[in-house]
Structures are given as structure tokens and as C-alpha cells.
Write a protein that holds these residues in place. Structure first.
Motif, PDB file in Angstrom:
ATOM      1  N   SER A 154      50.899 -18.795  -9.463  1.00 48.60           N
ATOM      2  CA  SER A 154      50.128 -20.035  -9.402  1.00 48.60           C
ATOM      3  C   SER A 154      51.003 -21.244  -9.698  1.00 48.60           C
ATOM      4  N   PHE A 155      51.869 -21.138 -10.702  1.00 49.70           N
ATOM      5  CA  PHE A 155      52.761 -22.249 -11.056  1.00 49.70           C
ATOM      6  C   PHE A 155      53.694 -22.587  -9.891  1.00 49.70           C
ATOM      7  N   VAL A 156      54.280 -21.566  -9.282  1.00 49.79           N
ATOM      8  CA  VAL A 156      55.197 -21.806  -8.167  1.00 49.79           C
ATOM      9  C   VAL A 156      54.449 -22.430  -6.988  1.00 49.79           C
ATOM     10  N   LEU A 157      53.300 -21.887  -6.638  1.00 54.58           N
ATOM     11  CA  LEU A 157      52.547 -22.413  -5.504  1.00 54.58           C
ATOM     12  C   LEU A 157      52.114 -23.858  -5.743  1.00 54.58           C
ATOM     13  N   ASP A 158      51.629 -24.160  -6.932  1.00 52.70           N
ATOM     14  CA  ASP A 158      51.217 -25.535  -7.230  1.00 52.70           C
ATOM     15  C   ASP A 158      52.392 -26.502  -7.147  1.00 52.70           C
ATOM     16  N   THR A 159      53.557 -26.053  -7.614  1.00 55.15           N
ATOM     17  CA  THR A 159      54.757 -26.895  -7.562  1.00 55.15           C
ATOM     18  C   THR A 159      55.155 -27.185  -6.121  1.00 55.15           C
ATOM     19  N   LEU A 160      55.147 -26.148  -5.287  1.00 57.84           N
ATOM     20  CA  LEU A 160      55.550 -26.326  -3.896  1.00 57.84           C
ATOM     21  C   LEU A 160      54.539 -27.170  -3.126  1.00 57.84           C
ATOM     22  N   ARG A 161      53.274 -26.990  -3.407  1.00 56.70           N
ATOM     23  CA  ARG A 161      52.248 -27.796  -2.732  1.00 56.70           C
ATOM     24  C   ARG A 161      52.428 -29.270  -3.069  1.00 56.70           C
ATOM     25  N   ALA A 162      52.723 -29.560  -4.338  1.00 58.33           N
ATOM     26  CA  ALA A 162      52.942 -30.948  -4.734  1.00 58.33           C
ATOM     27  C   ALA A 162      54.234 -31.503  -4.135  1.00 58.33           C
ATOM     28  N   ARG A 163      55.233 -30.646  -3.969  1.00 56.74           N
ATOM     29  CA  ARG A 163      56.519 -31.082  -3.419  1.00 56.74           C
ATOM     30  C   ARG A 163      56.385 -31.433  -1.937  1.00 56.74           C
ATOM     31  N   LEU A 164      55.668 -30.596  -1.196  1.00 57.69           N
ATOM     32  CA  LEU A 164      55.534 -30.808   0.241  1.00 57.69           C
ATOM     33  C   LEU A 164      54.056 -30.820   0.614  1.00 57.69           C
ATOM     34  N   PRO A 165      53.333 -31.865   0.255  1.00 53.64           N
ATOM     35  CA  PRO A 165      51.889 -31.875   0.487  1.00 53.64           C
ATOM     36  C   PRO A 165      51.505 -31.956   1.957  1.00 53.64           C
ATOM     37  N   GLN A 166      52.420 -32.405   2.825  1.00 49.17           N
ATOM     38  CA  GLN A 166      52.093 -32.514   4.248  1.00 49.17           C
ATOM     39  C   GLN A 166      52.301 -31.210   5.005  1.00 49.17           C
ATOM     40  N   ALA A 167      52.973 -30.245   4.369  1.00 50.01           N
ATOM     41  CA  ALA A 167      53.288 -29.000   5.061  1.00 50.01           C
ATOM     42  C   ALA A 167      52.054 -28.106   5.179  1.00 50.01           C
ATOM     43  N   THR A 168      52.065 -27.264   6.185  1.00 51.60           N
ATOM     44  CA  THR A 168      51.062 -26.210   6.329  1.00 51.60           C
ATOM     45  C   THR A 168      51.645 -24.952   5.693  1.00 51.60           C
ATOM     46  N   TRP A 169      51.165 -24.627   4.501  1.00 52.54           N
ATOM     47  CA  TRP A 169      51.792 -23.595   3.687  1.00 52.54           C
ATOM     48  C   TRP A 169      51.222 -22.204   3.969  1.00 52.54           C
ATOM     49  N   HIS A 170      52.122 -21.220   3.960  1.00 53.85           N
ATOM     50  CA  HIS A 170      51.795 -19.810   4.043  1.00 53.85           C
ATOM     51  C   HIS A 170      52.504 -19.121   2.870  1.00 53.85           C
ATOM     52  N   ALA A 171      51.954 -18.021   2.411  1.00 53.53           N
ATOM     53  CA  ALA A 171      52.558 -17.276   1.304  1.00 53.53           C
ATOM     54  C   ALA A 171      52.640 -15.807   1.658  1.00 53.53           C
ATOM     55  N   ALA A 172      53.745 -15.168   1.274  1.00 53.55           N
ATOM     56  CA  ALA A 172      53.903 -13.730   1.476  1.00 53.55           C
ATOM     57  C   ALA A 172      54.610 -13.151   0.270  1.00 53.55           C
ATOM     58  N   GLY A 173      54.318 -11.903  -0.019  1.00 52.41           N
ATOM     59  CA  GLY A 173      54.972 -11.204  -1.108  1.00 52.41           C
ATOM     60  C   GLY A 173      55.239  -9.770  -0.720  1.00 52.41           C
ATOM     61  N   VAL A 174      56.359  -9.245  -1.189  1.00 54.54           N
ATOM     62  CA  VAL A 174      56.760  -7.876  -0.867  1.00 54.54           C
ATOM     63  C   VAL A 174      56.737  -7.051  -2.144  1.00 54.54           C
ATOM     64  N   SER A 175      56.136  -5.874  -2.076  1.00 56.61           N
ATOM     65  CA  SER A 175      56.086  -4.931  -3.191  1.00 56.61           C
ATOM     66  C   SER A 175      55.485  -5.601  -4.427  1.00 56.61           C
ATOM     67  N   LEU A 176      56.227  -5.672  -5.535  1.00 57.99           N
ATOM     68  CA  LEU A 176      55.707  -6.320  -6.742  1.00 57.99           C
ATOM     69  C   LEU A 176      55.238  -7.737  -6.459  1.00 57.99           C
ATOM     70  N   GLY A 177      56.010  -8.486  -5.684  1.00 62.07           N
ATOM     71  CA  GLY A 177      55.618  -9.859  -5.353  1.00 62.07           C
ATOM     72  C   GLY A 177      54.331  -9.926  -4.559  1.00 62.07           C
TER      73      GLY A 177
END
Length: 346
Positions: free
Chosen positions: A143-166
Motif C-alpha cells: 500500500s505504501f509503495v502504490l500510494d507513493t507511485l500514484r502521487a508521483r505519477l498521478p496522470q499515468a494509467t497504473w497497473h500492478a503485478a506481483g510474482v510469487s511472494l509479491g
């Protein structure tokens, strides 16, 4: 409503006939791209740090090295409204040098996307500052990482992916956040150990223990025992040093240091499978049925996930493997599968 189910197979080569060969060959021998990243150090609210590796338009260094130069304080990628961006969380003891990270990052960067790979604490090549590290249910960190990235690039269309533990931690976050995560266009979890009790016990037996658990324990023990020198008396060094499997290691270190009663409490509360019913972001959950890390009878059924979830359960692929093509094979199937879901939702 029920989740959708896709049983189409990954076209693995005939000379990789089962889950172990598909897992190991992809990690060690399949062709992987050379890709440079720019590194940024992100300070966390508790006084630690997370290293972010970036690639994308205008960002890639003129080098084939994984990371170039010292960590930079702030990276501000060039973005325009609608610029597509992907945050990719790695697996246990992974990094931006992991085979699946390189294949996915190179593919989406070539399509003009911005890609960022956050390193879980202690996985970027430098020990983190605190006694804690990271764990499979660390949705607060996600959540902390996603919130930081959203604030950094608010105009971007964000997608998230995680592998195994992530992937497990990402799914847990999505389930906990519910509609608050709907700013993400789509998400994907690849080879996530959705039931940690089942997966942890499977990794403690037979060939799984010999191949995978020993490898993980070498790295995990080394980091924790080195950290113990800076925090004398904080850890049960003897139990950690003599841990025979992930059950014993997680019971001695991961669980108590990260606020769990014991390993069973950790594995139960950190498993993402119970959270799938609460996911409201369009999400691909990709698990090969021959994944050595999670027995197929513990994969989720359609009624165990929300209608926003697509369960793709091919017979082949191994754990974060998904090799295809002629010898020595290549890793293009996985990023193409992600792209199809991100583009069309199927």
C-alpha cells in the motif's frame, strides 16, 4: 457472481516435461533480456528504505547492467495523461535481476510503458536498517509503495503485478483495500502461494526441500544472522541458524519479528486466498497446476474469488517459469499473457 476460469495451457517445450524442470530451467538457462534500470531510494515512514528500479521512456541508462550508479534521490519519469505504467513486485529473495522481472520489464518498456520494480527490504543488494525484513502478507508495504507511485505519477494509467511472494502480498492488499484500490486499471498475480500453509508444507518435503528450500534458507539465514550482529539479543540466533525448513525459519524469525504469534498464525493470516472474494480491481491470478510451490488441489475455485478475478490455471509452467519456444527457450509467454489481460481483460 463467480470468478472467470481459463484452463488454456502454456506452450512449454516437450523437453521440459514437468514442474521442476520448467521452474529451474526458466530461472537458470532460458534466454533473458539485458536491461538497465535507474535506481531511486525511497525512505519509509518507520526509518527504513526501499529501493525502486525504474525503466521506461527517457529513463534507461546506456548500459546493460541491472543498476547504474548510486541510488538517486528522486526519479520523475516523463509522463503524459494516459501514459501506461506498471509496478512489478518480485518474489522471495528476488530482485530486478530476476528472470521474470527482466522479461516482463523489457516487454512493457518496449511498448512504451514506464516500469518500476520495488525491492522488498534487504533485497536490493544492501541490508536494510531495521531488524524487520519483509514477508508474504506485507500488504501495508504494498500500500505504501502504490500510494507513493500514484502521487508521483498521478496522470499515468497504473497497473500492478506481483510474482510469487509479491503476488500474494499484492492480492492481500487488493482484497483489504476493496474499492479504494480501483484507481489501478488492472492487476495480476503470477505463481502466488495463495495458501501459505499448503505451500509451506509442500516446500518442506522431498525434492522441493532439496532444490528450493535449501536455496532460500542459504540466502535468508545469511541476511538475518548478519543483521543479528547489529541487534544483539534481538533474535533467537540458534533457532534461526539451525532452521531446517521454512516452517522453522518463519517460526523463529519471520513470524515474531513481524508481529505474528507463530508460524501458523503468520501463514494463516498472510495467505491471500481468503481475500480474493473482496477484490474489485480487474485481476489476473495465474497459477500453473504443476507449480511445485502450491499443490493444485489448493488453487482457488470460481466461487472463492470475485467476478473481477480471472483465474488462469494452465497445466504447465512451473513456478514463475512459463518457458516456451525452441531450445534453450525464451520467456516471452508470460509478459504477452499479462499484456493481453491488461489490454482486453481476457
Amino acid at each position: 457472481m463467480l470468478a472467470r476460469l481459463d484452463l488454456s495451457d502454456c506452450p512449454t517445450p516437450v523437453w521440459l516435461p514437468e514442474g521442476h524442470s520448467q521452474t529451474v530451467f526458466a530461472a537458470l538457462y532460458a534466454r533473458r533480456p539485458q536491461l538497465g534500470f535507474l535506481r531511486e531510494r525511497l525512505d519509509t515512514p518507520d526509518g527504513d528504505f526501499i529501493d525502486l528500479d525504474w525503466t521506461g521512456p527517457g529513463l534507461t541508462p546506456n548500459s546493460a547492467s541491472v543498476v547504474t550508479g548510486a541510488p538517486l534521490p528522486v526519479i520523475r519519469p516523463r509522463t503524459e495523461p494516459g501514459q501506461r505504467a506498471l509496478v512489478l513486485f518480485h518474489g522471495l529473495e528476488g530482485s530486478s535481476a530476476s528472470h521474470y522481472v527482466l522479461s516482463v520489464s523489457q516487454y512493457f518498456r518496449a511498448r512504451g510503458w514506464t516500469v518500476v520494480v520495488p525491492h522488498f527490504r534487504g533485497c536490493s543488494g544492501e541490508p536494510n536498517r531495521l531488524p524487520r525484513a519483509y514477508h508474504s502478507g506485507d500488504s501495508q508495504e504494498i500500500s505504501f509503495v502504490l500510494d507513493t507511485l500514484r502521487a508521483r505519477l498521478p496522470q499515468a494509467t497504473w497497473h500492478a503485478a506481483g510474482v510469487s511472494l509479491g503476488g500474494n502480498a499484492l492480492l492481500k492488499h487488493l482484497g483489504e483495500a476493496g474499492s479504494a484500490a480501483n484507481w489501478l486499471h488492472a492487476a495480476a498475480a503470477i505463481s502466488a502461494p495463495l495458501d501459505l500453509n499448503a505451500g509451506g508444507m509442500a516446500l518442506g518435503k522431498g525434492i522441493n526441500h532439496a532444490i528450493y528450500t535449501r536455496m532460500f534458507l542459504r540466502s535468508l539465514k545469511s541476511k538475518v544472522l548478519a543483521k543479528a550482529k547489529d541487534y544483539p539479543g534481538y533474535f533467537d540466533v540458534a533457532r534461526i541458524a539451525h532452521a531446517h525448513d521454512l516452517y522453522e525459519f518463519d517460526d523463529a524469525y519471520t513470524a515474531p519479528v513481524h508481529g505474528f504469534k507463530d508460524v501458523r498464525d503468520y501463514w494463516t493470516r498472510a495467505s491471500s486466498k481468503p481475500f480474493l472474494r473482496s477484490v474489485t480491481v480487474p485481476t489476473l491470478v495465474l497459477n500453473a497446476r504443476n507449480d511445485p510451490f502450491l499443490p493444485p488441489d489448493h488453487l482457488p475455485l470460481r466461487h472463492e474469488a470475485s467476478a473481477q478475478v480471472l483465474l488462469h490455471q494452465p497445466n504447465n509452467g512451473g513456478h514463475a517459469g512459463f518457458s516456451s519456444g525452441r531450445f534453450p527457450s525464451q520467456l516471452g509467454w508470460l509478459p504477452q499473457r499479462l499484456a493481453r489481460f491488461f489490454d482486453a481483460g481476457v
